[in-house]
Enzyme design. Structure first.
Site, PDB file in Angstrom:
ATOM      1  N   GLY A  32       0.830  -1.206   0.000  1.00  0.00           N
ATOM      2  CA  GLY A  32       0.000   0.000   0.000  1.00  0.00           C
ATOM      3  C   GLY A  32       0.854   1.241   0.000  1.00  0.00           C
ATOM      4  N   SER A  89      -3.789   3.132 -18.708  1.00  0.00           N
ATOM      5  CA  SER A  89      -5.125   3.503 -18.235  1.00  0.00           C
ATOM      6  C   SER A  89      -5.501   4.938 -18.568  1.00  0.00           C
ATOM      7  CB  SER A  89      -5.245   3.268 -16.731  1.00  0.00           C
ATOM      8  OG  SER A  89      -4.419   4.169 -16.064  1.00  0.00           O
ATOM      9  N   LYS A  97      -7.939   4.724  -7.005  1.00  0.00           N
ATOM     10  CA  LYS A  97      -8.293   5.812  -7.917  1.00  0.00           C
ATOM     11  C   LYS A  97      -9.584   6.486  -7.469  1.00  0.00           C
ATOM     12  CE  LYS A  97      -5.912   3.964 -11.944  1.00  0.00           C
ATOM     13  NZ  LYS A  97      -6.044   3.252 -13.198  1.00  0.00           N
TER      14      LYS A  97
END
Ligand code: ADP
Length: 889
Positions: free
Chosen positions: A410, A785, A828
């Site tokens: 993370g 992306s 996101k």
């Protein structure tokens, strides 16, 4: 001091063997031979007025002949002079012409000598022989030449003529050559004096001499004070001409100066070496004395014995012990100064220090207590905690279970490290963190072989030595940051560490004996999963910590961060209160991160400011213990007179109790917006940024994923006159560049459908270039992306319609306009939420990822799913995509 003297025509002659007395020189001699004793007695001792005598050098004809002559040297103090017993031809009748060297049975008399005056005389009687001796201090006065040598009793006399008359000297002193020579001589002499004075640290008395004595005399005085050969002495004596004398003396003084300098250099060198070893010796002696005084006299032998004892109690396995003992025997035979001794010792110290057997005592694992501890240390993270409890449960049932290694993945500041340390606390084990960030060299993990200079054990062994037990919880921090290059692959070394089959006999190159790592509980952390080499990832169970929502952050701040920060600054809620609303503002305006690090920093800044205020409180009245010390009689008097109370400075780092017992504050300091701005500065982020930036056509808002969690990424496109080229800037990787190409191609291919072109076959790029830029140009970017974001920006540019500022998007696109799913959806969406975005366009196939997103976040967002690029455009523009109706797609 030598001055001009009138010489008599005849002088008693004291011969000096192989030695010359020069004018100006002072010499102390001991006269023991009958002839010299007689001479002194008659010419000096018995006279009222101490007379002059002549000193004449004599030289041996040959060493062999001297032997025949027997010992003729008196025991004169510091000088040799010819014993009268030497066979000088007697003779007033048979006198010699002395202008040439005469040979007298092996003795050459020199034809020039120096008249001398006795400065001091002392008489002694030798016991038991009763022989009389004299000690005479003589001063050389001036040169003479011998006209005729005779004997008087048992000593010699000579008819002489003076060689240095006053008038002659005065004349020569006017000679320009002489003046030049004397200048040169004085300069050299001055130099010599300076060197000598520096060496002997004496005052400038010799310099006075230079100014007060006539230079031709100085020449003699200087030369007389050096050790020069007899030949040189003679030649100096023979230099009757003052000019010749001066130049000779200059040469000799200069030579002496040089020799002093050379000698000095050598001495300095020798002294340097000597003093170093002497200093070491001295220090060692002192150290020994101090140790003796302290009662711990452990010199090297004791030291080695202590090391051996330490090694014995280290609990090494038999094979290691054998190896270590062999090494110990080797250094016992060595001198401590010998090369290799120290490195062997350091090695053995490491072997003795390593926890071969020493372990933290395993406590009975109480899962409820563990859960409590995890809950009290960390807010939220329900799933993560659940997984940790499962892991601990398995360990409880099967302590030697070879479960996978936990790896927390993370962004920074989400609690990975603190979770690992909570695991250690729950297991009752020690915790050690090993940072692997930037490790590129395999030797960092496995150590260097001992043959390398400055070799060291690897980080794992070093960590174990630090922690001192063989069963700690070891955190391998940032495993994703290891890289491989020519120096080997650290990841493959880590593989061995994490493999339960292999880590029983982990081989550190420096240690060179196997170490059992199987009792260590490994936990790893990483910011991203992608860079972790697959074989390594295979050994680990990844637990993702994607970052916190603002609501979670608020809770973490209120429950954990604020109490801890207050405590760290010696404060409590009695002094400082940070209301929830203010924490929210800090989160919104001052931080935009996935974790809580910068939130914690900002809270700490508030606490610091409050601490200053509290410590400065002037109305504060000292209450108890700390201040009671202040009530000295002096202070009491002053208090009684009604003067001010002196404040004691409270040292930083005292805990809150101390401060609260020292200060009482009327009301706590409550943080408000004004204080926020004062301490943290003007707000760094506000919700209007997206709206401002999307105010012109050609800009769209994307969502990307970085090591710091999700991020909002703007894409800017513009067109200008050109040749139909595409320019890309913003540190882009190959993949993102290709996405831009795909997006442009798609837009060009659909130009008519999108009503961007008048008709079929129209070139959208006719006469113009397109430039696409990704702001934050210094940050490298890559990944597929951004596809849909790029298309949206281009369509907005060509249609000159603005993209909705409340909408962000992510998704990979294909050339045919399909939208493919992407990774990091939760991060996101959280980033979009942090940014104040209201609508998020996602690939349809990412629908399943929404379950991971906290419902509180979803409640505030409109999620729009897209299957094709047209769907994206439909959602991205105000009023939908008006061209769609006409589209053939
Ligand atoms: P990481 O290792 O992920 O970079 P840390 O473990 O160092 O982050 O955490 C940073 C700080 O945030 C620590 O002080 C930690 O206690 C605190 N923290 C992070 N997450 C939580 C949480 N869920 N509850 C309480 N404190 C947290």
């Amino acid at each position: 001091m030598a001055e001009s003297v009138e010489l008599p025509s005849r002088l008693a002659i004291l011969p000096f063997r192989n030695k010359v007395l020069l004018p100006g020189a002072i010499i102390r001699i001991r006269c023991t031979s009958p002839s010299s004793v007689k001479l002194v007695e008659q010419e000096l001792w018995q006279r009222e007025e101490k007379g002059l005598i002549g000193i004449l050098p004599v030289r041996d004809a040959a060493a062999a002949e001297i032997k025949q002559l027997g010992p003729t040297v008196s025991q004169g103090a510091g000088t040799d002079f010819l014993d009268q017993s030497s066979k000088v031809k007697d003779g007033s009748s048979d006198s010699h012409k002395a202008d040439t060297k005469k040979q007298n049975d092996g003795v050459h008399w020199h034809n020039r000598g120096v008249a001398a005056r006795a400065l001091h005389l002392s008489r002694g009687v030798e016991k038991p022989s009763g022989r009389v001796t004299y000690i005479v201090v003589l001063e050389g006065l001036c040169r003479f030449s011998v006209e005729e040598l005779n004997t008087r009793g048992i000593y010699h006399t000579a008819r002489i003529s003076s060689l240095e008359t006053k008038t002659e000297m005065e004349q020569v002193e006017q000679d320009p050559d002489f003046i030049l020579l004397s200048r040169r001589f004085k300069a050299t002499a001055m130099e010599l004096i300076s060197v000598l004075e520096l060496k002997q640290k004496t005052g400038g008395r010799t310099k006075l001499l230079l100014d007060n004595v006539p230079v031709h005399k100085l020449a003699d005085i200087f030369v007389a004070s050096f050790e020069i050969s007899f030949e040189e002495q003679l030649s100096m004596l023979d230099s009757v001409d003052p000019k010749v004398r001066l130049s000779k003396a200059t040469e000799l003084v200069d030579r002496h100066l040089q020799s002093i300098r050379v000698a000095e250099k050598i001495t300095q060198k020798v002294e340097g070496q000597l003093s170093k070893s002497q200093k070491e010796f001295l220090l060692r002696q002192q150290m020994r004395a101090i140790k003796e005084e302290l009662g711990d006299n452990d010199d090297d032998e004791d030291d080695l014995a202590a090391l051996e004892r330490k090694m014995q109690s280290a609990g090494m396995p038999q094979s290691v012990w054998k190896h270590a003992h062999r090494e110990l025997r080797r250094i016992k035979k060595m001198q401590p100064q010998q090369p290799g001794y120290n490195s062997s010792r350091v090695y053995l110290e490491l072997l003795a220090d390593l926890p071969w057997q020493k372990a933290s005592e395993e406590i009975e694992l109480d899962l409820r207590a563990a859960q409590k501890r995890l809950d009290s240390d960390h807010y939220g993270l329900v799933k993560v905690k659940q997984r940790i409890i499962e892991y601990l449960a398995v360990r409880k049932l099967k302590p030697d279970a070879r479960g996978p290694v936990l790896c927390f993945v993370g962004p920074p500041g989400v609690g990975k490290t603190s979770l690992a340390s909570s695991i250690a606390a729950a297991l009752g084990r020690k915790f050690v963190r090993i940072s692997l960030g930037g490790v590129k060299d395999e030797a960092d993990i496995r150590g260097h072989r001992r043959t390398y200079v400055g070799s060291m054990p690897g980080r794992l062994i070093d960590g174990l030595k630090r922690v001192g037990v063989c069963n700690p919880v070891m955190l391998l921090d940032e495993v994703d940051k290891t890289g491989s290059d020519i120096r080997g692959d650290p990841a493959s070394a880590l593989l061995e560490v994490l493999d339960p089959e292999q880590n029983k006999t982990f081989n550190d190159h420096y240690l060179n004996v196997p170490f059992d790592l199987s009792k260590v509980v490994f936990v790893a952390t990483a910011n991203r999963m992608q860079p972790i080499p697959p074989p390594l990832l295979d050994r680990m169970e990844v637990i993702e910590l994607p970052g916190y929502t603002p609501e979670e952050k608020l809770q973490i701040a209120m429950r954990h961060l604020i109490p801890r920060v207050l405590d760290q600054h010696g404060l409590s809620s009695e002094f400082l209160q940070i209301p929830e609303a203010m924490v929210k503002l800090v989160i919104q305006r001052y931080t935009r991160e996935a974790g809580v690090r910068s939130l914690e920093r900002n809270l700490a800044a508030l606490a610091r400011a409050a601490a200053v205020k509290v410590a400065e409180q002037e109305q504060v009245v000292p209450l108890n213990k700390g201040m009671q010390k202040l009530t000295t009689p002096l202070l009491e008097n002053r208090l009684a007179e009604g003067t001010e109370v002196e404040m004691e400075v409270i040292p930083m780092g005292v805990n809150s109790q101390d401060i609260s017992s020292t200060f009482r504050i009327s009301s706590p300091l409550v943080v408000d917006e004004t204080m926020l701005e004062k301490v943290l500065g003007p707000p760094r982020f506000d919700g209007s940024e997206a709206a401002e930036r999307v105010a012109t056509p050609g800009v769209s808002v994307g969502l990307v994923w970085t090591a710091f969690g999700g991020e909002v990424q703007f894409v800017e496109a513009t067109a200008m006159a050109g040749k139909g080229e595409l320019h890309l800037t913003g540190q882009l990787g190959d993949v993102i560049k290709e996405s831009a190409q795909i997006a442009l191609t798609w837009v060009r291919a659909r130009a008519t459908d999108l009503r961007l072109a008048a008709g079929e076959g129209f070139n959208l790029l006719e006469g113009r270039d397109v430039h696409i830029h990704f702001p934050a140009g210094a940050v490298p970017k890559d990944g597929p992306s951004a596809g849909v974001t790029l298309v949206t920006a281009l369509v907005s540019l060509f249609t000159q319609k603005r993209v909705r500022s409340d909408t962000a998007m992510t998704g990979e696109m294909t050339l045919r306009g399909l939208v493919l799913p992407v990774g990091g959806v939760k991060d996101k969406i959280l980033a979009a939420h942090r940014y104040g975005i209201k609508r998020v366009i996602l690939p349809e196939r990412n629908l399943k990822d929404l379950v991971e997103v906290p419902s509180s976040v979803l409640a505030n967002l409109e999620i729009l799913l897209a299957k094709r690029v047209e769907d994206v455009l439909e959602h991205a523009f105000d009023g939908g995509c008006p061209w769609r109706q006409n589209s053939k797609l």
